[in-house]
Design an enzyme around this catalytic site. Sequence first.
Site, short mmCIF file in Angstrom:
data_model
loop_
_atom_site.label_atom_id
_atom_site.label_comp_id
_atom_site.label_asym_id
_atom_site.label_seq_id
_atom_site.Cartn_x
_atom_site.Cartn_y
_atom_site.Cartn_z
N ASP A 218 -23.73 17.59 -28.51
CA ASP A 218 -23.42 16.17 -28.64
C ASP A 218 -24.14 15.65 -29.89
OD1 ASP A 218 -22.62 13.49 -27.76
OD2 ASP A 218 -22.55 14.40 -25.76
N GLU B 139 -15.55 11.02 -30.32
CA GLU B 139 -15.34 10.06 -29.23
C GLU B 139 -15.06 8.71 -29.88
OE1 GLU B 139 -17.46 7.92 -25.44
OE2 GLU B 139 -18.41 8.05 -27.38
N HIS C 82 -19.01 11.99 -18.36
CA HIS C 82 -20.19 11.39 -17.73
C HIS C 82 -20.13 9.86 -17.71
CE1 HIS C 82 -20.72 11.33 -21.99
NE2 HIS C 82 -21.70 10.46 -21.88
N ASP C 83 -19.10 9.27 -18.30
CA ASP C 83 -18.96 7.80 -18.32
C ASP C 83 -17.87 7.30 -17.37
OD1 ASP C 83 -20.86 7.64 -20.39
OD2 ASP C 83 -19.31 7.68 -21.95
O1 TEU Z 1 -19.97 6.09 -24.74
C1 TEU Z 1 -19.26 5.18 -25.49
C2 TEU Z 1 -18.63 4.10 -24.76
O2 TEU Z 1 -17.74 3.45 -25.24
C3 TEU Z 1 -19.20 3.76 -23.45
O3 TEU Z 1 -19.64 2.46 -23.61
C4 TEU Z 1 -18.18 3.87 -22.39
O4 TEU Z 1 -16.94 3.43 -22.80
C5 TEU Z 1 -18.58 3.03 -21.24
O5 TEU Z 1 -19.87 3.40 -20.88
C6 TEU Z 1 -17.67 3.25 -20.07
O6 TEU Z 1 -18.11 2.50 -18.99
C7 TEU Z 1 -20.85 6.93 -25.40
C8 TEU Z 1 -21.49 7.88 -24.42
O7 TEU Z 1 -20.50 8.71 -23.87
C9 TEU Z 1 -22.23 7.08 -23.40
O8 TEU Z 1 -22.75 7.87 -22.37
C10 TEU Z 1 -23.32 6.35 -24.10
O9 TEU Z 1 -23.96 5.50 -23.21
C11 TEU Z 1 -22.79 5.52 -25.28
O10 TEU Z 1 -21.85 6.22 -26.09
C12 TEU Z 1 -23.93 5.16 -26.20
O11 TEU Z 1 -24.41 6.31 -26.82
#
Ligand code: TEU
Length: 566
Positions: free
Chosen positions: A98, A264, A336-337
């Site tokens: 990552d 992403e 994970h989101d």
């Molecule tokens: O996520 C990017 C992002 O847009 C997140 O805000 C996501 O859409 C949201 O949490 C959904 O509910 C990335 C990573 O994947 C995330 O884990 C990090 O918290 C974020 O960037 C900041 O680095």
Amino acid sequence: MTDQWWKQAVVYQIYPRSFADADSDGVGDLRGIIGHLDYLAGLGVDVLWLSPIYPSPQDDNGYDISDYQNVDPLFGSLETFDELLAGVHARGMKLVMDLVVNHSSDEHPWFVESRSSTDNPKRDWYWWRPARAGLEPGTPGAEPTNWGSAFGGPAWEYDEQTGAYYLHLFSKKQPDLNWENPEVRQAVYAMMRWWLDRGVDGFRMDVINMISKDPALPDGKLPTGRAYADGSASYIDGPRIHEFLHEMHGEVFQGRAGLLTVGEMPGVTVDEAIRYTDPAREEVDMVFQFDHVWADRGPDPWLLMPLQLTTLKAIFGRWQAGLADVGWNSLYWNNHDQPRVVSRFGDDSAYRVESAKMLGTVLHLHRGTPYVYQGEELGMTNAPFRSIEDFRDIEALGQYTDAVTKEGRSPEEVLTVLRARGRDNARTPMQWDASPQAGFTTGTPWLAVNPNHTEINAAAAVADPNSVYHHYRKLAELRHTEPAVVDGDFTMLLPNDERLYAFTRRLDQTELLVIGNFSAETVRAEIDDAAAWAAAELVLTNTAAPTDDLTLGPWQAVVYRRMLSR
Ligand code: TEU
């Protein structure tokens, strides 16, 4: 191996904190991953993507990095990392890291220097701005813009030391790096080369379409009833983004083979994605778009909207058509989101196994590189969070505070949405077996294991030939053996059907038909040639073979193959 080897690959995402804990501190670690490499190889995946393992205050579970060139002692050491990498390569898999360079941690030495004085050489490595004209610095409303941060509160933090504000699109412990500064870019590229030299096989780039900001930083429009405005027009696919990614490609990836890069990109459009992934432009191999995971989100974030299957199909159809000739899609339900897909778009009770397999089948048979998130291959479900105290995610806690204290929402209405959509649903520990902490740890897990691990776990799934796990294994195998899955054209069928998701894939004389039933009803697929298809070879299904008029049972999925005559 061709340059575009990743078209045939299946990627598996590991969230190290929740995967396997070898040292019993309740947090997963690299040694834990090493212990499960045979499980991953057995699933038939080609690439492992590790969520951040770098030194970090863990404000956002490692997406706040204080040292880009080391491993957090929480997870292990560089030596253990090398051992993991060797173990991955020995099994014929690759490892992707990552890359989180839209922001660093506020504890990164770069930021510590930057905030120390206005004339520090690294001052301009971050976004510093004075208070809004005429307002007292540090008072509410004096922020340089009206933007909200993704995790609640304003996107600006006042720093008394120099009497100025710094920008943080995420937590205040995640200051945004200033990519306008060429020194920042060169420092990032050098760090990336260091990891590649160590042997890693590419990067998943966190919110990479946000690194180019409009330096004017104008206010955003304030939606009624909300505490803060959305500033994304100034930083999503910003003015210099293609220039920066092309420069990165030249500085880091040029002349190296066998790598995978995926950006992403929240809010990315199809037209921009074509530019990002056109191989001739030398930017990234593929992007994660968000349209389909925002399909069940309405204008009011605290109102649950059910999924309309026709909407989901329109979105995927648009992306498949848009990247048909130039560029490449990535395919995912989970990470994970995101909440667990079987709970979100399937049925996580009566038809859990069937609907998990159906969802996997439909996704993996699209054109693009599929990503499996840990536990998805077991049909893991959302977790039973009782109260806000059960959540650990900074996003859930921050948004809850804003909604309840600043916007006057009721705790219960906010909790209803967090239970369904909160990120901690994805982050409960991996369910390895039926033992008390699911085989994840012998200590106390940092986030409670889902009580359903007694039934849903890897040991049971590996032993059961009809499990979701073995279905995902077959999906990977099909991608590896059937070129039409990789390279076939995509044609959406039945776009107006609210229950069936149907499409064909065609490569030369091979044609595949894929149908998934997104309902618990028995539904007949009214497609041309139904009888001929029903007589064709059934390559994969998740229940018994359907009847000869293509009537699908609850949550059934089918993949047929036929050879067309020339
Ligand atoms: O996520 C990017 C992002 O847009 C997140 O805000 C996501 O859409 C949201 O949490 C959904 O509910 C990335 C990573 O994947 C995330 O884990 C990090 O918290 C974020 O960037 C900041 O680095």
